[in-house]
Design a protein around this motif. Structure first.
Motif, PDB file in Angstrom:
ATOM      1  N   GLY A 174      89.827   8.455 -17.024  1.00  0.00           N
ATOM      2  CA  GLY A 174      88.598   7.844 -16.553  1.00  0.00           C
ATOM      3  C   GLY A 174      88.108   6.771 -17.496  1.00  0.00           C
ATOM      4  N   ALA A 175      86.903   6.281 -17.232  1.00  0.00           N
ATOM      5  CA  ALA A 175      86.272   5.264 -18.074  1.00  0.00           C
ATOM      6  C   ALA A 175      84.846   5.715 -18.358  1.00  0.00           C
ATOM      7  CB  ALA A 175      86.269   3.913 -17.373  1.00  0.00           C
ATOM      8  N   PHE A 176      84.455   5.647 -19.617  1.00  0.00           N
ATOM      9  CA  PHE A 176      83.145   6.123 -20.045  1.00  0.00           C
ATOM     10  C   PHE A 176      82.498   5.075 -20.941  1.00  0.00           C
ATOM     11  CE2 PHE A 176      86.048   9.645 -19.395  1.00  0.00           C
ATOM     12  CZ  PHE A 176      85.332  10.487 -18.552  1.00  0.00           C
ATOM     13  N   ASP A 177      81.183   4.991 -20.862  1.00  0.00           N
ATOM     14  CA  ASP A 177      80.476   4.044 -21.716  1.00  0.00           C
ATOM     15  C   ASP A 177      80.682   4.379 -23.191  1.00  0.00           C
ATOM     16  OD1 ASP A 177      79.248   2.609 -19.521  1.00  0.00           O
ATOM     17  OD2 ASP A 177      77.901   4.322 -19.279  1.00  0.00           O
ATOM     18  N   VAL A 178      80.597   5.656 -23.492  1.00  0.00           N
ATOM     19  CA  VAL A 178      80.735   6.115 -24.871  1.00  0.00           C
ATOM     20  C   VAL A 178      81.745   7.253 -24.935  1.00  0.00           C
ATOM     21  CG1 VAL A 178      79.527   6.984 -26.915  1.00  0.00           C
ATOM     22  CG2 VAL A 178      78.286   5.573 -25.242  1.00  0.00           C
ATOM     23  N   VAL A 179      82.569   7.248 -25.988  1.00  0.00           N
ATOM     24  CA  VAL A 179      83.529   8.325 -26.222  1.00  0.00           C
ATOM     25  C   VAL A 179      83.321   8.828 -27.644  1.00  0.00           C
ATOM     26  CG1 VAL A 179      85.964   8.927 -26.508  1.00  0.00           C
ATOM     27  CG2 VAL A 179      85.240   7.495 -24.580  1.00  0.00           C
ATOM     28  N   ARG A 197      81.451   2.004 -26.689  1.00  0.00           N
ATOM     29  CA  ARG A 197      81.357   2.525 -28.059  1.00  0.00           C
ATOM     30  C   ARG A 197      82.278   3.727 -28.228  1.00  0.00           C
ATOM     31  NH1 ARG A 197      74.920   3.330 -28.782  1.00  0.00           N
ATOM     32  NH2 ARG A 197      75.326   3.256 -31.026  1.00  0.00           N
ATOM     33  N   LEU A 198      82.755   3.872 -29.467  1.00  0.00           N
ATOM     34  CA  LEU A 198      83.653   4.978 -29.783  1.00  0.00           C
ATOM     35  C   LEU A 198      83.252   5.564 -31.135  1.00  0.00           C
ATOM     36  CD1 LEU A 198      86.238   6.685 -29.495  1.00  0.00           C
ATOM     37  CD2 LEU A 198      87.535   4.716 -30.327  1.00  0.00           C
ATOM     38  N   PHE A 199      83.029   6.877 -31.158  1.00  0.00           N
ATOM     39  CA  PHE A 199      82.726   7.583 -32.400  1.00  0.00           C
ATOM     40  C   PHE A 199      83.883   8.530 -32.702  1.00  0.00           C
ATOM     41  CE2 PHE A 199      78.564   6.682 -30.475  1.00  0.00           C
ATOM     42  CZ  PHE A 199      77.912   6.033 -31.534  1.00  0.00           C
ATOM     43  N   LYS A 223      82.554  -0.834 -36.609  1.00  0.00           N
ATOM     44  CA  LYS A 223      81.234  -1.442 -36.793  1.00  0.00           C
ATOM     45  C   LYS A 223      80.551  -0.921 -38.056  1.00  0.00           C
ATOM     46  CE  LYS A 223      76.764  -1.897 -34.394  1.00  0.00           C
ATOM     47  NZ  LYS A 223      76.027  -1.566 -33.131  1.00  0.00           N
ATOM     48  N   ARG A 224      80.709   0.373 -38.310  1.00  0.00           N
ATOM     49  CA  ARG A 224      80.136   0.988 -39.499  1.00  0.00           C
ATOM     50  C   ARG A 224      80.833   2.316 -39.755  1.00  0.00           C
ATOM     51  NH1 ARG A 224      74.012   1.740 -37.060  1.00  0.00           N
ATOM     52  NH2 ARG A 224      74.636   2.198 -34.924  1.00  0.00           N
ATOM     53  N   ARG A 225      80.625   2.847 -40.946  1.00  0.00           N
ATOM     54  CA  ARG A 225      81.292   4.079 -41.354  1.00  0.00           C
ATOM     55  C   ARG A 225      80.369   4.924 -42.225  1.00  0.00           C
ATOM     56  NH1 ARG A 225      86.319   1.422 -43.382  1.00  0.00           N
ATOM     57  NH2 ARG A 225      85.523  -0.284 -42.122  1.00  0.00           N
ATOM     58  N   ALA A 257      83.132   2.470 -33.615  1.00  0.00           N
ATOM     59  CA  ALA A 257      83.931   1.291 -33.285  1.00  0.00           C
ATOM     60  C   ALA A 257      83.532   0.754 -31.921  1.00  0.00           C
ATOM     61  CB  ALA A 257      85.422   1.632 -33.296  1.00  0.00           C
ATOM     62  N   VAL A 258      83.677  -0.550 -31.756  1.00  0.00           N
ATOM     63  CA  VAL A 258      83.321  -1.194 -30.503  1.00  0.00           C
ATOM     64  C   VAL A 258      84.468  -2.119 -30.074  1.00  0.00           C
ATOM     65  CG1 VAL A 258      80.849  -1.086 -30.937  1.00  0.00           C
ATOM     66  CG2 VAL A 258      82.157  -3.087 -31.700  1.00  0.00           C
ATOM     67  N   PRO A 259      84.593  -2.368 -28.774  1.00  0.00           N
ATOM     68  CA  PRO A 259      85.643  -3.282 -28.309  1.00  0.00           C
ATOM     69  C   PRO A 259      85.495  -4.644 -28.965  1.00  0.00           C
ATOM     70  CG  PRO A 259      84.693  -2.063 -26.472  1.00  0.00           C
ATOM     71  CD  PRO A 259      83.823  -1.797 -27.656  1.00  0.00           C
ATOM     72  N   ARG A 260      86.610  -5.266 -29.270  1.00  0.00           N
ATOM     73  CA  ARG A 260      86.579  -6.556 -29.966  1.00  0.00           C
ATOM     74  C   ARG A 260      85.809  -7.608 -29.171  1.00  0.00           C
ATOM     75  NH1 ARG A 260      91.632  -6.669 -31.285  1.00  0.00           N
ATOM     76  NH2 ARG A 260      91.110  -5.367 -33.076  1.00  0.00           N
ATOM     77  N   ALA A 261      85.798  -7.532 -27.884  1.00  0.00           N
ATOM     78  CA  ALA A 261      85.095  -8.504 -27.053  1.00  0.00           C
ATOM     79  C   ALA A 261      83.598  -8.500 -27.297  1.00  0.00           C
ATOM     80  CB  ALA A 261      85.378  -8.230 -25.573  1.00  0.00           C
ATOM     81  N   GLN A 262      83.079  -7.380 -27.851  1.00  0.00           N
ATOM     82  CA  GLN A 262      81.650  -7.281 -28.111  1.00  0.00           C
ATOM     83  C   GLN A 262      81.257  -7.943 -29.426  1.00  0.00           C
ATOM     84  OE1 GLN A 262      80.103  -3.308 -27.805  1.00  0.00           O
ATOM     85  NE2 GLN A 262      81.088  -2.879 -25.853  1.00  0.00           N
TER      86      GLN A 262
END
Length: 299
Positions: free
Chosen positions: A192-197, A225-227, A276-278, A293-298
Motif C-alpha cells: 500500500g501507500a501511506f503518508d507516514v511510515v 515521511r519515514l521514521f 532530515k534529522r537524527r 527521512a523524507v522523499p528527495r522531491a520534498q
C-alpha cells in the motif's frame, strides 16, 4: 575505546570455567547479559566479564548474543520468540507500567520510551491528523496508540508476532483507540501507500545483507515521511562483540545486528529518501539511533 590487546591477554590467562570453590560467573550467554537476571547489574565489570552489550530495540527486539551463527532464519526465530511465553511475557512486562521489572528492564523501558516520544514530538510539528500512518513492528502499541489517540492519524499497525498484535489491540481498546487495522504479518508482506511510515527498533533483527532490502521496503510504502530506528554500530560495540565471541553459550533470545549510520543513510538515499534529522538515545542498557527521512522531491 576498549583495549583489545589487554583484553585478549587477560582472557588468555583466565579460564572461562570458574575454579573449584569459586562463585559461578554471571551468565553472559556468549556475549549478552540476560535481561531477566534477578540481581542488579554490577556497577563495573572486569574485562573478562565485560563481554556483553545489551543493545535492545523495542517493539520487536530482544537482548541477544552478538555472535552471528551461520544458517539462522532470523525471521522465524523472532516470530517464535515473541509468540512464546518467555519472550512475549518479558517484553510485554517491559513495555508496561508494572513495577515488576529489574533495573536493566527499567532502563530499557525508559530508553525505548524516549525514542517513541521523539517520534511523536517530530511528527506533531507537521499535523498528521487524518493522515494514514503505517507502524511496522508495532509490538504492544507503544507508538501506534498515541499516534492514533493524540495525533489523530489513521493507523495501520502490524507485527510478526500474533501475541504482540493481540496485546496492542487490547491496549488500544482500553485507551478508546480504533486502528484502521492491526494485523499479524511480517514487514515484507506489507503493501500500500501511506503518508507516514514508522519502524522503531526493528532493524536490530535484520543482518547487514538484508538491511538494504528492508529500507527499500519501508521507502516504497511512504509518500511523505519515514521514521526508522536502529542499534548503532560503533567501535566499542564491535570490540565487545569480538570479545563476546570467545565465550561459549547458546543464545537465549534472538540475535542483534548493529548498523553504521552511514550504511542506513546510504540505503535511504538509494531508496530516494534523505535524512532530515537524527537522534541518539543512549542509556545504560539501551542504545538506538532514530532517523526521520523524507522523499528527495520534498527537499
Amino acid at each position: 575505546v576498549f583495549c583489545a590487546a589487554a583484553a585478549a591477554a587477560r582472557l588468555a590467562c583466565a579460564r572461562l570455567r570458574p575454579a573449584a570453590g569459586s562463585a559461578p560467573r554471571r551468565d553472559v550467554t556468549g556475549g549478552l547479559v540476560d535481561v531477566d537476571a534477578p540481581e542488579d547489574p554490577p556497577k563495573a565489570l572486569p574485562f573478562d566479564a565485560a563481554v556483553a552489550v545489551p543493545i535492545v530495540a523495542g517493539t520487536t527486539a530482544a537482548l541477544t548474543v552478538l555472535r552471528e551463527p551461520a544458517a539462522i532464519d532470523d525471521k522465524r526465530e523472532v516470530e517464535g520468540y515473541f509468540n512464546g511465553e518467555v519472550g512475549f511475557g518479558r517484553w510485554n512486562k517491559i513495555y508496561s507500567d508494572t513495577d515488576d521489572v529489574n533495573s536493566v528492564q527499567l532502563d530499557i523501558r525508559v530508553g525505548h520510551q524516549e525514542t517513541v516520544d521523539k517520534v511523536l514530538e517530530w511528527a506533531a510539528e507537521e499535523s498528521v491528523a487524518q493522515k494514514t500512518w503505517c507502524d511496522l513492528g508495532c509490538g504492544v502499541g507503544s507508538l501506534a496508540i498515541p499516534v492514533a489517540k493524540d495525533l489523530g492519524a489513521k493507523v495501520h499497525a502490524s507485527d510478526i508476532s500474533a501475541a504482540m498484535v493481540a496485546e496492542a489491540s487490547r491496549r488500544a481498546g482500553e485507551a478508546g483507540v480504533s486502528f484502521a487495522e492491526c494485523v499479524t504479518q511480517d514487514l515484507e508482506a506489507a503493501s500500500g501507500a501511506f503518508d507516514v511510515v514508522s519502524c522503531v527498533d526493528v532493524m536490530i533483527h535484520y543482518p547487514t545483507d538484508k538491511m538494504v532490502d528492508m529500507v527499500q521496503k519501508l521507502a516504497s510504502l511512504s509518500t511523505e515521511r519515514l521514521f526508522v530506528s536502529f542499534a548503532p554500530k560503533t567501535p566499542q560495540y564491535v570490540a565487545l562483540k569480538a570479545i563476546g565471541g570467545l565465550f561459549p553459550g547458546p543464545s537465549k533470545t534472538t540475535r542483534a545486528y548493529l548498523h553504521a549510520e552511514k550504511d542506513v543513510e546510504a540505503a535511504l538515499r538509494d531508496a530516494g529518501f534523505d535524512v532530515k534529522r537524527r537522534h541518539l538515545t543512549a542509556k545504560n542498557f539501551y542504545f538506538s539511533t532514530l532517523f526521520e527521512a523524507v522523499p528527495r522531491a520534498q527537499q
